[in-house]
Enzyme design. Structure first.
Site, PDB file in Angstrom:
ATOM      1  N   LEU A 155       2.727  -8.311 -15.814  1.00  0.00           N
ATOM      2  CA  LEU A 155       1.592  -7.643 -15.581  1.00  0.00           C
ATOM      3  C   LEU A 155       0.179  -9.414 -14.829  1.00  0.00           C
ATOM      4  O   LEU A 155      -0.323  -9.020 -13.650  1.00  0.00           O
ATOM      5  CB  LEU A 155       0.779  -7.184 -16.040  1.00  0.00           C
ATOM      6  CG  LEU A 155       1.164  -5.759 -16.128  1.00  0.00           C
ATOM      7  CD1 LEU A 155       0.627  -4.797 -17.232  1.00  0.00           C
ATOM      8  CD2 LEU A 155       1.117  -4.547 -14.785  1.00  0.00           C
ATOM      9  N   GLY A 178      -4.854 -18.334 -19.770  1.00  0.00           N
ATOM     10  CA  GLY A 178      -4.792 -19.414 -20.717  1.00  0.00           C
ATOM     11  C   GLY A 178      -3.919 -19.564 -21.663  1.00  0.00           C
ATOM     12  O   GLY A 178      -3.129 -20.764 -22.000  1.00  0.00           O
ATOM     13  N   GLY A 206      -1.736 -17.038 -22.697  1.00  0.00           N
ATOM     14  CA  GLY A 206      -0.438 -15.614 -22.550  1.00  0.00           C
ATOM     15  C   GLY A 206       0.064 -14.817 -21.776  1.00  0.00           C
ATOM     16  O   GLY A 206      -0.696 -15.385 -20.545  1.00  0.00           O
ATOM     17  N   ASP A 245     -16.069 -16.806 -22.623  1.00  0.00           N
ATOM     18  CA  ASP A 245     -15.662 -16.714 -21.332  1.00  0.00           C
ATOM     19  C   ASP A 245     -15.427 -15.746 -20.389  1.00  0.00           C
ATOM     20  O   ASP A 245     -15.014 -15.030 -19.642  1.00  0.00           O
ATOM     21  CB  ASP A 245     -14.307 -17.364 -21.889  1.00  0.00           C
ATOM     22  CG  ASP A 245     -13.361 -18.160 -20.602  1.00  0.00           C
ATOM     23  OD1 ASP A 245     -13.678 -18.502 -19.711  1.00  0.00           O
ATOM     24  OD2 ASP A 245     -12.201 -17.699 -21.007  1.00  0.00           O
TER      25      ASP A 245
END
Length: 526
Positions: free
Chosen positions: A21, A25, A27, A138
């Site tokens: 999919l 950063g 995985g 983030d």
């Protein structure tokens, strides 16, 4: 045909990986199907290289711990965790169908009201996260996902900060400035302890981007972006998109305040303010046009007829308006004609051109009497004459000598630095017959300002210590490599091309060195 993904059809616990999919950063994300009951999930695997680092494995599993603290429909839950047969850690999460806000923005599929409603959902989820002691750190459009049902959820708590008082967790991070530069709060860039206010700042950046089509500080290099967050004011959103309601603009600018104390006091407060502003947008700017069935027919209701004005009266009003307009045109024309006649009757006085040679001769004669005074008074004129000589490709030594004699007193660097490389080569060739003049040119310097965030860094060039930031002084006209060193921060270098025709400013952001205590979770807001 693309290369086959070796992970497709492999197992992650009870789930078979059937499609890739995306990737982030830390995985990769796959669609997984349960081998027995057929349920579909999203499976996030730590990158193979990162899986070799024990501290990164702990960070990866920290995401599961973070999101499972939060009970909110806007936070994707981690259902399970484990390791593949190859030893790679994985997380099993709810499978979502839809698109990220980043994709929707790029495709132009978000209206102002839709973007605001999505951010209301995001802020509601952030409020729940903060109440559970979790800071995202983030937040960005790529981490915000809008489902087909219209629900916006928050993804990727991979760098989240826990604020719990339970058993301390120690992890080694790559530095305290954790996040994506375009969305980082100033205190986050400086490596200060994270508080919920960093998420509020990031929410302001995201909302700015969704509504304006760009970020407030949209430079291509991370250094300039971070300096923008630290010291520049963001542009008013309505200057980029006038349809943005004033209340929404005010809220965005409040969220983007450099001082955390001046931002909305909580994600809940920002959510409520944005919801109120969004309600205003929904009721006015996004109003549907009335259908023909809803427009009343005045002819069908005799009592609702508006009185018809007299046709003669209408014609009279139109005629008066046209007559007044004609009068204005005649007045303007007469004024312009009068000014033109006066200008034609006045004698034209031509300004005498000052020959380049005469200008230099005058300066050369006066410089022996009062060098500083001549330089200050004639500097701009000498520059203009010098550049005219450059354009004419006349490099005689007498002119060069006069130029050096006059302008070395104040700002020789400004002229020399403005030359093209070819012109500099020609100038140096002409100066070969006058070593003393060439030496003066070679010694030309210009003012340079060097700053670092945080300040107090020791700076040096070619091993020569200049001092500590912030620093200002003269440097030779050349490309210089500046070394920065500060205890607790990673050493780094940055280049600056010192020129004489523009301000010379170098700004760098220092990143904290690796240290275990950066993510100690024993105290709130650390």
């Amino acid at each position: 045909m693309g290369r086959h993904d070796p992970l497709i059809d492999t197992m992650a616990g009870n789930y078979r990986l059937v499609a890739r999919l995306g990737a982030g950063g830390m995985g990769e994300v796959y669609k997984g199907v349960h081998g027995q009951i057929g349920s579909k999930v999203a499976i996030k695997l730590l990158h193979a290289m990162a899986a070799r680092d024990n501290s990164l494995q702990q960070r990866f599993l920290l995401e599961a711990k973070a999101v499972n603290r939060i009970e909110h429909p806007g936070i994707v839950k981690v259902i399970d965790a484990g390791r593949t047969d190859g030893g790679r850690p994985f997380l099993v999460m709810e499978l979502l169908e839809g698109a990220s806000l980043h994709e929707l923005r790029k495709e132009g599929k978000l209206t102002i009201s839709e973007a605001c409603r999505s951010m209301v959902d995001v802020l509601d989820a952030l409020a729940a996260a903060h109440a559970a002691g979790v800071i995202h750190r983030d937040l960005k459009p790529a981490n915000l996902f809008r489902t087909r049902e219209g629900r916006t959820v928050v993804l990727d708590f991979g760098v989240a900060k826990l604020m719990a008082n339970d058993a301390p967790v120690r992890l080694t991070m790559t530095g305290s400035a954790v996040g994506t530069p375009h969305y980082m709060a100033p205190e986050q860039i400086r490596g200060e302890p994270a508080t919920p206010s960093v998420d509020i700042y990031a929410a302001g950046v995201v909302l700015f981007e969704l509504l304006c089509g760009r970020r407030p500080f949209d430079n291509t290099d991370d250094e300039s972006v971070m300096v923008g967050h630290l010291e520049r004011r963001p542009p008013p959103p309505r200057a980029l998109e006038p349809a943005i309601p004033i209340a929404v603009q005010d809220l965005i600018l409040a969220a983007l305040q450099k001082d955390p104390a001046k931002r909305p006091r909580s994600a809940l407060a920002m959510r409520d303010a944005l919801r109120a502003a969004t309600d205003g947008v929904a009721s006015s700017a996004v109003r549907e046009p009335p259908s023909s069935a809803s427009i009343p027919t005045l002819a069908a209701t005799p009592s609702a007829k508006a009185p018809r004005p007299s046709r003669l009266r209408t014609l009279a009003l139109v005629g008066a308006a046209l007559f007044a307009l004609l009068g204005v045109i005649l007045i303007v024309y007469a004024a312009k004609r009068s000014r033109a006649d006066r200008a034609a009757s006045e004698p034209t006085v031509a300004k005498p051109a000052v020959p380049v040679d005469a200008l230099f001769a005058t300066c050369a004669q006066l410089v022996t009497i009062d060098p500083v005074g001549v330089a200050d008074a004639q500097h701009a004129a000498v520059q203009a004459a010098f550049f005219q000589r450059c354009a004419e490709d006349r490099w005689d030594v007498a002119v060069i000598h006069c130029f050096v004699t006059v302008t070395t007193v104040v700002d020789l660097a400004r002229c020399i630095g403005a030359l093209t490389p070819d012109q500099r080569d020609r100038l140096e060739s002409a100066l070969d017959v006058k070593p003393k003049i060439a030496e003066s040119i070679g010694d030309a310097k210009s003012m340079v300002s060097i700053q670092s965030y945080p300040s107090g860094a020791a700076i040096s060039i070619d091993g020569v210590q200049l001092g500590k930031t912030p620093w200002a002084g003269q440097l030779p006209l050349a490309n210089a490599i500046v070394e920065f060193a500060m205890p607790g921060y990673k050493p780094r270098s940055a280049s600056i091309n010192v020129r004489g025709d523009r301000p010379n400013v170098l700004k760098v952001v220092l990143i904290r060195a690796r240290r275990a205590e950066d993510t100690e979770l024993s105290s709130p807001y650390r």
